[in-house]
Each structure stands twice: as C-alpha cells, then as structure tokens.
Design an enzyme around this catalytic site. Structure first.
Site, mmCIF file in Angstrom:
data_model
loop_
_atom_site.group_PDB
_atom_site.id
_atom_site.type_symbol
_atom_site.label_atom_id
_atom_site.label_comp_id
_atom_site.label_asym_id
_atom_site.label_seq_id
_atom_site.Cartn_x
_atom_site.Cartn_y
_atom_site.Cartn_z
ATOM 1 N N GLY A 1 0.815 -1.211 0.000
ATOM 2 C CA GLY A 1 0.000 0.000 0.000
ATOM 3 C C GLY A 1 0.844 1.256 0.000
ATOM 4 O O GLY A 1 0.507 2.249 -0.665
ATOM 5 N N GLU B 1 -7.186 -0.221 2.217
ATOM 6 C CA GLU B 1 -7.512 -1.051 3.375
ATOM 7 C C GLU B 1 -6.338 -1.983 3.572
ATOM 8 O O GLU B 1 -6.150 -2.931 2.805
ATOM 9 C CB GLU B 1 -8.823 -1.808 3.126
ATOM 10 C CG GLU B 1 -9.448 -2.310 4.413
ATOM 11 C CD GLU B 1 -9.073 -3.751 4.704
ATOM 12 O OE1 GLU B 1 -8.110 -3.945 5.489
ATOM 13 O OE2 GLU B 1 -9.721 -4.651 4.169
ATOM 14 N N CYS C 1 -7.448 -9.287 8.055
ATOM 15 C CA CYS C 1 -6.816 -8.128 8.692
ATOM 16 C C CYS C 1 -7.550 -7.677 9.946
ATOM 17 O O CYS C 1 -6.979 -6.974 10.778
ATOM 18 C CB CYS C 1 -6.725 -6.979 7.695
ATOM 19 S SG CYS C 1 -8.291 -6.645 6.872
#
Length: 488
Positions: free
Chosen positions: A243, A260, A294
């Site tokens: 990310g 996310e 997660c």
C-alpha cells in the site's frame, strides 16, 4: 478439479488472449492445479485502462435505475451458478466449503444487491443558504449551494487473496453504482473467481469497457494498473508495505486512494469480561480462514488476574478445532494460501520462541496431513510489547497474549501499534467498554463481539489505511464532491 473460465483477460468487453501466456493457480489444500490464469503484459493493462477511460463518459451518464438493474441482474446470475462459483473459490483460496459459500460467494451476491440499491441513493445535498454583504465579489444577496457527488472516473481495484468474491464485489459494485468504470487486478493466488464475476457482469449487460480484468503472477501487472495515466483512483486491499508503494505512485499523479491495509487487532479482555464470549471471539483468529484476515483479534491484552484462565480456555478452544481438508464438512481450519506464506507464519512462530514467548499450543505442522499448506492454531504466551510477534502482522492462525494491570495500561498497550484497523473490548460493564473504545486509535471497535454492522464505515487509522468504505460510505469513497453555487 479444473476451472471452466476461459484463461483470457477481459478487456473492453472482449475475452483477450494474454500476451505473456498463463500461470498455474494452486489449491492450497491439495497442491494441485485448479486452473490457468492469464499473464497480462504491461501494454495490455494500459489497454484495459484506456478501454475504461473510453467507456467512462457514457456509463457515468446512464440513469441510476439502469445501473441498479444491471447490478441486480449480476447478483441473480451469480446466484444461478452459486455452487460452481463456491467450489472454484474454495479450491483456489483454501477456504472451507461453508466459508466459500456463505462468506465469499454469498457476501459477493449481497454486495451487488446492496449497491443496486446504492445506485438509487441521492447524490445531491442542499447546503444552507448564506447571506453575503456587498463587496468586491459583487452585490449583496442570498447564495444557495448544492453539494453534488460525481464519479471519480477510472478506478483500479486491486483485491486481496483472502476473499476472491466479497472483496472484489465490495469495490466493483459501489464503483459502478456511482458511475465509475473499473480495471480489476485480482491477487495472483486466486484470480479465477474474479473472471467469473466479470462474466456475470457482462451477461447482466455491463457495457464494454466498464469492467476490465487483468492478472499476472508478478508485480508488473499491478504496477501498470496503478501508473496508467488513464487511472484516476486506486482502491487497494492488501499489505501495508505494498500500500505504501502504491500511495507513492498515486501521490505523483494526484490519484485518489482508498486503502484497506494491515491490522494487528488488539483484543482487550478486562477483569470483568465474560471469558466464554472473549474466547469465542478471539478464537476466530484460529478458525476463520486460518487467521488470514486483517480484522482478526490477534493481539490479546488481558487483565493479569484473568490471564491464566484465558490462556487455558483459548488452548482448549484451539485444540478442539479440526484442521484438514476444506471440502470436509467437519473441517474448521483449512490451509493458508501458499507454501511461501506457510513458511512465513512458521518463521514468525520460531521468532517468537527466540524472543522468549512460550508456545502454549500449535507451532508445528499438523502431523496427519502430508499435502497442503497447513499451520496448526498457535497460541503464544509470556509475550512482551516489544516482541516482533506482538508488533507485526503475522496473517495466520497465531494469537499472542500480553497481560496488563489496569485500564490505563491496557489502552496504552492497544494504541502502541503502527496499525489501527479494528480493536475489541470485552467487559461485563458496557458503559466502561464504550468509554475505553472511544480512547482506542482504531477505525472500528467491537464491544463484546467480533461481529460487524455492514452499514458502518470500515477503514483504519495509522498504517491500517486511508479512507472508509462499506454501506453508503463506499459510495462516498468512489465519488468526488462538487459544489454548485447560485444567487437567490
């Protein structure tokens, strides 16, 4: 088993031969080939983004009712082939059969239904009129204003391997509902389900170029799907490290982001907690998709007076779980996604040992399974806050336990993390639990539950992400807000 998908990319409404051949998708439970996935070239990814750009103008101007009808038809078509879709999802992801049906394909269908309704939600909001005095900007007057949500444009959706239906549907459906077009780049480990989703959308009447799917086994396809000049926004679910790299590229092009990322969920078990409830919630780290989620409560912070009791209960819970073939209805814990990931999880357990943690249960491969990428549910006790197993996301069926002495220490330990996705508080005093929840630096907090409200905003603080989605918040995430002002 083999998949019936065409082994081709989906670009501009056409099934396209991949320029770089194919790669094998492996069943994590059997190590057998599930099917072949296409290897796109960088040029083909940019071609997909260009197709999405060409389709954007017309799609963004379609009536909301038309977009809603297409999403509803897509849900119907996925439901029609439900069992076949679930079997492919199970085989390529390693999820148990029940998880593949209910939490993967079932949730995917539900998300298409939800955003069929979402396409009809108002996109205009009146702003209170403002009285302006005469001045250099013009005469005195009353100025009205309207806030209008407009589609962002072309959205690249990069999806995670832990849910090949719910995660892509949660990106594609709200993006389409808002009038965006998409380039979908699935995780390399389980992309076959996403091609099935694309086929359903095409059959439902999505115009050519509105939905495009490209895949590859390496990083090149993902990089091309982010750096294409035709892409306006990137929606990514995956690791924080990846990310961060995506965010750097987006920053250079001022592309919008919805990220996310990782999590290391703190589960605060207070001295007055219902331990049965806490154990059932924390135990989902062992039992739900082998901890590859997660939001899992992997970092247990327990009041010292309840520590021994909790460890004993968690150990008993883990030891009751059946580890094995996901096709077997008795199986609760299936494999992790790949041999490389199994090795990574095992390396973390060994690291924990070296750091001084005590392996209470697990920590070895299940002895009764000679094939597949299995990790036994593992509990690490005698942990301290500075250990890497406490600080870093393991993404497997591994729970660490750290004791605390009072509320202040519990909150400090929970917040002492690079992550802040979802934390949890177990207490017999709900008012106390809510008070503590408000102090936690996390995008979500579960009070006496690991359940979710699927209309509540979802996203993370700190390195757990950027932005919020789920429910109507997803529609906002895939839109830009425009102000229109006029004199009254």
């Amino acid at each position: 088993m083999s998949d019936s998908s065409p082994g081709r990319l989906f670009i501009g409404g056409a099934w396209t031969e991949p320029a770089a051949g194919h790669y094998e998708v492996i069943d994590p439970a059997t190590e057998e080939v599930v099917g072949l996935a296409p290897e796109a070239s960088r040029a083909q990814v940019h071609e997909a983004a260009a197709a999405a750009r060409d389709a954007f103008g017309a799609w963004s101007r379609t009536r909301p009712e038309e977009r809603a009808a297409i999403l509803d038809r897509a849900a119907d078509l996925v439901r029609r082939d439900f069992l076949a879709h679930a079997e492919v999802a199970r085989a390529e992801s390693g999820a148990t059969a029940s998880t593949a049906r209910s939490m993967q394909v079932g949730v995917g269908i539900a998300r298409f239904r939800r955003y069929a309704r979402g396409a009809l939600e108002p996109v205009e909001e009146a702003v209170a009129p403002q009285i302006n005095e005469a001045g250099p900007m013009g005469r005195a007057g009353v100025f009205g204003a309207l806030a209008v949500r407009q589609p962002v444009g072309v959205v690249t959706c990069i999806t995670s391997y832990n849910n090949p239906w719910a995660n892509p549907a949660g990106k594609i459906a709200p993006a389409l509902a808002m009038g965006n077009t998409v380039v979908v780049k699935p995780a390399p480990q389980d992309p076959l389900s996403v091609y099935r989703m694309a086929a359903a959308l095409a059959e439902a009447g999505v115009p050519p170029g509105v939905v495009n799917v490209v895949t590859g086994s390496g990083a090149e396809v993902g990089e091309a799907s982010v750096d294409s000049p035709d892409v306006d926004m990137v929606s990514f679910t995956g690791s924080t490290a990846v990310g961060q790299r995506i965010a750097e590229v987006c920053g250079r092009g001022m592309k919008r982001q919805l990220m996310e990322l990782g999590g290391k969920g703190a589960a605060l078990v207070l001295d007055d907690a219902d331990l049965d409830s806490a154990v059932a919630g924390i135990g989902t780290t062992f039992s739900f998709y082998s901890g590859q989620i997660c939001t899992a409560p992997t970092r247990v912070l327990v009041h010292r007076s309840r520590q021994d009791e909790l460890i004993a209960a968690l150990t008993a819970y883990a030891n009751r779980l059946t580890v094995g073939d996901p096709r077997d209805r008795a199986t609760v814990v299936g494999p992790v996604i790949s041999a490389a990931h199994r090795d990574r999880v095992e390396a973390y357990v060994e690291l924990g040992r070296k750091e001084g943690a005590r392996v209470v249960t697990g920590g070895v491969r299940p002895g009764h399974l000679d094939r597949g990428f299995y990790v036994a549910p593992t509990l690490l006790a005698d942990c301290t806050p500075d250990m890497r197993v406490v600080r870093e996301e393991i993404f497997g069926p591994v729970v660490v336990v750290v004791p605390f002495d009072d509320e202040e220490e519990a909150v400090a330990l929970a917040n002492d993390s690079d992550y802040g996705l979802i934390d949890y508080v177990w207490s017999g005093d709900v008012a106390r639990a809510f008070r503590i929840a408000r102090r936690l630096r996390a995008g979500g907090v579960g009070v006496n539950t690991v359940g979710r409200n699927m209309e509540a905003p979802f996203g993370g603080f700190k390195k757990s992400g950027v932005g919020r989605d789920v429910g109507s918040y997803a529609l906002h995430a895939y839109s830009e807000t425009q102000a229109i002002v006029w004199p009254g």
